[in-house]
Design an enzyme around this catalytic site. Sequence first.
Site, PDB file in Angstrom:
ATOM      1  N   ARG A  62       0.845  -1.215   0.000  1.00  0.00           N
ATOM      2  CA  ARG A  62       0.000   0.000   0.000  1.00  0.00           C
ATOM      3  C   ARG A  62       0.875   1.257   0.000  1.00  0.00           C
ATOM      4  O   ARG A  62       0.549   2.254  -0.635  1.00  0.00           O
ATOM      5  CB  ARG A  62      -0.932  -0.002   1.221  1.00  0.00           C
ATOM      6  CG  ARG A  62      -2.018  -1.069   1.105  1.00  0.00           C
ATOM      7  CD  ARG A  62      -3.007  -0.963   2.238  1.00  0.00           C
ATOM      8  NE  ARG A  62      -3.714   0.304   2.248  1.00  0.00           N
ATOM      9  CZ  ARG A  62      -4.404   0.771   3.272  1.00  0.00           C
ATOM     10  NH1 ARG A  62      -4.489   0.061   4.373  1.00  0.00           N
ATOM     11  NH2 ARG A  62      -5.015   1.935   3.195  1.00  0.00           N
ATOM     12  N   GLN A  95      -9.791   9.578   7.797  1.00  0.00           N
ATOM     13  CA  GLN A  95      -9.607   8.148   8.076  1.00  0.00           C
ATOM     14  C   GLN A  95      -8.524   7.588   7.165  1.00  0.00           C
ATOM     15  O   GLN A  95      -8.111   6.447   7.316  1.00  0.00           O
ATOM     16  CB  GLN A  95     -10.918   7.400   7.814  1.00  0.00           C
ATOM     17  CG  GLN A  95     -12.053   7.824   8.706  1.00  0.00           C
ATOM     18  CD  GLN A  95     -13.371   7.250   8.201  1.00  0.00           C
ATOM     19  OE1 GLN A  95     -13.785   6.160   8.596  1.00  0.00           O
ATOM     20  NE2 GLN A  95     -14.049   7.970   7.320  1.00  0.00           N
ATOM     21  N   ASP A  98      -3.161   7.719   3.572  1.00  0.00           N
ATOM     22  CA  ASP A  98      -2.294   8.335   2.562  1.00  0.00           C
ATOM     23  C   ASP A  98      -1.948   9.764   2.983  1.00  0.00           C
ATOM     24  O   ASP A  98      -2.490  10.283   3.964  1.00  0.00           O
ATOM     25  CB  ASP A  98      -2.969   8.300   1.168  1.00  0.00           C
ATOM     26  CG  ASP A  98      -4.226   9.174   1.084  1.00  0.00           C
ATOM     27  OD1 ASP A  98      -4.143  10.380   1.398  1.00  0.00           O
ATOM     28  OD2 ASP A  98      -5.304   8.660   0.703  1.00  0.00           O
ATOM     29  N   HIS A 113      -6.683   7.237  11.689  1.00  0.00           N
ATOM     30  CA  HIS A 113      -6.347   5.826  11.492  1.00  0.00           C
ATOM     31  C   HIS A 113      -4.860   5.623  11.204  1.00  0.00           C
ATOM     32  O   HIS A 113      -4.471   4.564  10.719  1.00  0.00           O
ATOM     33  CB  HIS A 113      -7.193   5.227  10.356  1.00  0.00           C
ATOM     34  CG  HIS A 113      -8.638   5.026  10.737  1.00  0.00           C
ATOM     35  ND1 HIS A 113      -9.636   4.722   9.836  1.00  0.00           N
ATOM     36  CD2 HIS A 113      -9.258   5.088  11.959  1.00  0.00           C
ATOM     37  CE1 HIS A 113     -10.797   4.606  10.468  1.00  0.00           C
ATOM     38  NE2 HIS A 113     -10.599   4.834  11.749  1.00  0.00           N
ATOM     39  N   CYS A 121       7.797   1.690  16.859  1.00  0.00           N
ATOM     40  CA  CYS A 121       8.503   0.598  17.536  1.00  0.00           C
ATOM     41  C   CYS A 121       7.684   0.185  18.753  1.00  0.00           C
ATOM     42  O   CYS A 121       7.368   1.010  19.602  1.00  0.00           O
ATOM     43  CB  CYS A 121       9.909   1.023  17.956  1.00  0.00           C
ATOM     44  SG  CYS A 121      10.746  -0.285  18.884  1.00  0.00           S
ATOM     45  N   CYS A 140      14.854  -1.484  14.833  1.00  0.00           N
ATOM     46  CA  CYS A 140      14.486  -0.109  15.193  1.00  0.00           C
ATOM     47  C   CYS A 140      15.761   0.753  15.256  1.00  0.00           C
ATOM     48  O   CYS A 140      16.693   0.422  15.992  1.00  0.00           O
ATOM     49  CB  CYS A 140      13.788  -0.098  16.557  1.00  0.00           C
ATOM     50  SG  CYS A 140      13.495   1.582  17.159  1.00  0.00           S
ATOM     51  N   GLY A 180     -16.691  11.278   1.159  1.00  0.00           N
ATOM     52  CA  GLY A 180     -16.090  10.048   0.635  1.00  0.00           C
ATOM     53  C   GLY A 180     -15.919   8.935   1.632  1.00  0.00           C
ATOM     54  O   GLY A 180     -14.911   8.228   1.599  1.00  0.00           O
ATOM     55  N   SER A 182     -18.053   5.550   3.622  1.00  0.00           N
ATOM     56  CA  SER A 182     -19.263   4.725   3.512  1.00  0.00           C
ATOM     57  C   SER A 182     -20.047   4.648   4.813  1.00  0.00           C
ATOM     58  O   SER A 182     -21.162   4.151   4.829  1.00  0.00           O
ATOM     59  CB  SER A 182     -18.877   3.308   3.072  1.00  0.00           C
ATOM     60  OG  SER A 182     -18.035   2.713   4.035  1.00  0.00           O
ATOM     61  N   GLU A 208     -22.274   8.304  -3.609  1.00  0.00           N
ATOM     62  CA  GLU A 208     -23.649   7.798  -3.478  1.00  0.00           C
ATOM     63  C   GLU A 208     -24.034   7.875  -2.004  1.00  0.00           C
ATOM     64  O   GLU A 208     -23.160   8.023  -1.150  1.00  0.00           O
ATOM     65  CB  GLU A 208     -23.704   6.338  -3.947  1.00  0.00           C
ATOM     66  CG  GLU A 208     -22.805   5.458  -3.104  1.00  0.00           C
ATOM     67  CD  GLU A 208     -22.424   4.138  -3.770  1.00  0.00           C
ATOM     68  OE1 GLU A 208     -22.801   3.925  -4.927  1.00  0.00           O
ATOM     69  OE2 GLU A 208     -21.745   3.359  -3.094  1.00  0.00           O
TER      70      GLU A 208
HETATM   71  P1  OAD Z   1     -15.033   2.785   2.073  1.00  0.00           P
HETATM   72  O1  OAD Z   1     -14.328   2.038   0.991  1.00  0.00           O
HETATM   73  O2  OAD Z   1     -15.789   2.007   3.061  1.00  0.00           O
HETATM   74  O3  OAD Z   1     -16.048   3.840   1.430  1.00  0.00           O
HETATM   75  C1  OAD Z   1     -15.648   4.700   0.413  1.00  0.00           C
HETATM   76  C2  OAD Z   1     -16.807   5.621   0.076  1.00  0.00           C
HETATM   77  O4  OAD Z   1     -16.341   6.546  -0.882  1.00  0.00           O
HETATM   78  C3  OAD Z   1     -18.038   4.928  -0.511  1.00  0.00           C
HETATM   79  O5  OAD Z   1     -19.209   5.381   0.137  1.00  0.00           O
HETATM   80  C4  OAD Z   1     -18.033   5.359  -1.985  1.00  0.00           C
HETATM   81  O6  OAD Z   1     -19.357   5.543  -2.507  1.00  0.00           O
HETATM   82  C5  OAD Z   1     -17.323   6.701  -1.892  1.00  0.00           C
HETATM   83  N1  OAD Z   1     -16.597   7.050  -3.134  1.00  0.00           N
HETATM   84  C6  OAD Z   1     -15.955   6.243  -3.998  1.00  0.00           C
HETATM   85  N2  OAD Z   1     -15.413   6.948  -5.009  1.00  0.00           N
HETATM   86  C7  OAD Z   1     -15.726   8.244  -4.777  1.00  0.00           C
HETATM   87  C8  OAD Z   1     -15.470   9.461  -5.466  1.00  0.00           C
HETATM   88  N3  OAD Z   1     -14.764   9.508  -6.599  1.00  0.00           N
HETATM   89  N4  OAD Z   1     -15.959  10.617  -4.941  1.00  0.00           N
HETATM   90  C9  OAD Z   1     -16.685  10.596  -3.781  1.00  0.00           C
HETATM   91  N5  OAD Z   1     -16.952   9.480  -3.093  1.00  0.00           N
HETATM   92  C10 OAD Z   1     -16.482   8.306  -3.571  1.00  0.00           C
HETATM   93  O7  OAD Z   1     -13.927   3.721   2.762  1.00  0.00           O
HETATM   94  P2  OAD Z   1     -14.006   4.461   4.170  1.00  0.00           P
HETATM   95  O8  OAD Z   1     -15.391   4.828   4.512  1.00  0.00           O
HETATM   96  O9  OAD Z   1     -12.974   5.538   4.161  1.00  0.00           O
HETATM   97  O10 OAD Z   1     -10.048   1.614   8.331  1.00  0.00           O
HETATM   98  O11 OAD Z   1     -13.508   3.318   5.137  1.00  0.00           O
HETATM   99  C11 OAD Z   1     -13.389   3.588   6.506  1.00  0.00           C
HETATM  100  C12 OAD Z   1     -12.327   2.721   7.104  1.00  0.00           C
HETATM  101  O12 OAD Z   1     -12.564   1.358   6.770  1.00  0.00           O
HETATM  102  C13 OAD Z   1     -10.929   2.952   6.572  1.00  0.00           C
HETATM  103  O13 OAD Z   1     -10.284   4.055   7.171  1.00  0.00           O
HETATM  104  C14 OAD Z   1     -10.238   1.678   6.884  1.00  0.00           C
HETATM  105  C15 OAD Z   1     -11.304   0.733   6.391  1.00  0.00           C
HETATM  106  O14 OAD Z   1     -11.284  -0.528   6.874  1.00  0.00           O
HETATM  107  C16 OAD Z   1      -9.051   0.886   8.850  1.00  0.00           C
HETATM  108  O15 OAD Z   1      -8.269   0.251   8.163  1.00  0.00           O
HETATM  109  C17 OAD Z   1      -8.997   0.921  10.352  1.00  0.00           C
END
Ligand code: OAD
Length: 242
Positions: A62, A95, A98, A113, A121, A140, A180, A182, A208
């Site tokens: 990643r 969250q 990057d 996150h 470490c 380390c 952005g 879910s 969406e």
């Molecule tokens: P998700 O992958 O769950 O959701 C991404 C959201 O972005 C979805 O609702 C898509 O509809 C929306 N999306 C996709 N492309 C888009 C675009 N071009 N413009 C606007 N929206 C767009 O990602 P997160 O909600 O960020 O945590 O996930 C939350 C956490 O779950 C992450 O931080 C990570 C993951 O597991 C950990 O790893 C602890």
Amino acid sequence: MTIAEKYRSIVILSGAGISAESGIRTFRDTGGLWEDHAIEEVATYEAYLSNPAKVLDFYNQRRRAMRAGVQPNAAHVALAAFEDRFDGNFCLVTQNVDDLHERAGSRHLFHMHGELDKVRCQKCLEVFASGEDLTPQSICPWCMAQGQLRPHIVWFGEMPHFMDEIEQALSSCDLFISIGTSGNVYPAAGFVQTARRNGAHTVELNLEPSLNETLFAEGIYGPATEIVPRYFGIDGIGSAEC
Ligand code: OAD
């Protein structure tokens, strides 16, 4: 009235969707990361204990993907430009692990996150920037312990970072915007309720409707690179070359 004229204290929560158009995979969309990888095999402390090489390699890949020509897009740039000209309180909680928000110029930013380009470490607890791949044999540079370095990432079951600062910002904001994400992962998915309880106007900007759609007072749907610059009145900015 513009957003900057109407509100004095703004909290923004961003998720993987804001970086999607920069070429970073989201988690739960079609083609998302969790389609190819089981969370319990790569994103928990138990997974790291039972197969450190596999977990470290997942984050090595990643990190490489984040470096492979990925640039902040118009949505990251619009948020940074808005922060620059806004004279109220502005807090961006992401969250995302990057570095696209900071490369776009965002300053008041909390990586709840963690961050892909930092390492921690477990022995001496030092957190430091590192672009190197990690292996179970990594040493380390601070305490010389071997096999104790892990990505500075919050895994499932671990406490997100900066929760005190985030709760404080949520308790005093008059505008909360989710971009952005879910709405699957708590505590971030519950921030809208905290902001509402404190009287803030709440807005979702997403491709969406999210799982939490009904909790927001307002929803605007479309690609982040279009709807974010428009919402903040920062149209006409392209992606950044950083
Ligand atoms: P998700 O992958 O769950 O959701 C991404 C959201 O972005 C979805 O609702 C898509 O509809 C929306 N999306 C996709 N492309 C888009 C675009 N071009 N413009 C606007 N929206 C767009 O990602 P997160 O909600 O960020 O945590 O996930 C939350 C956490 O779950 C992450 O931080 C990570 C993951 O597991 C950990 O790893 C602890």
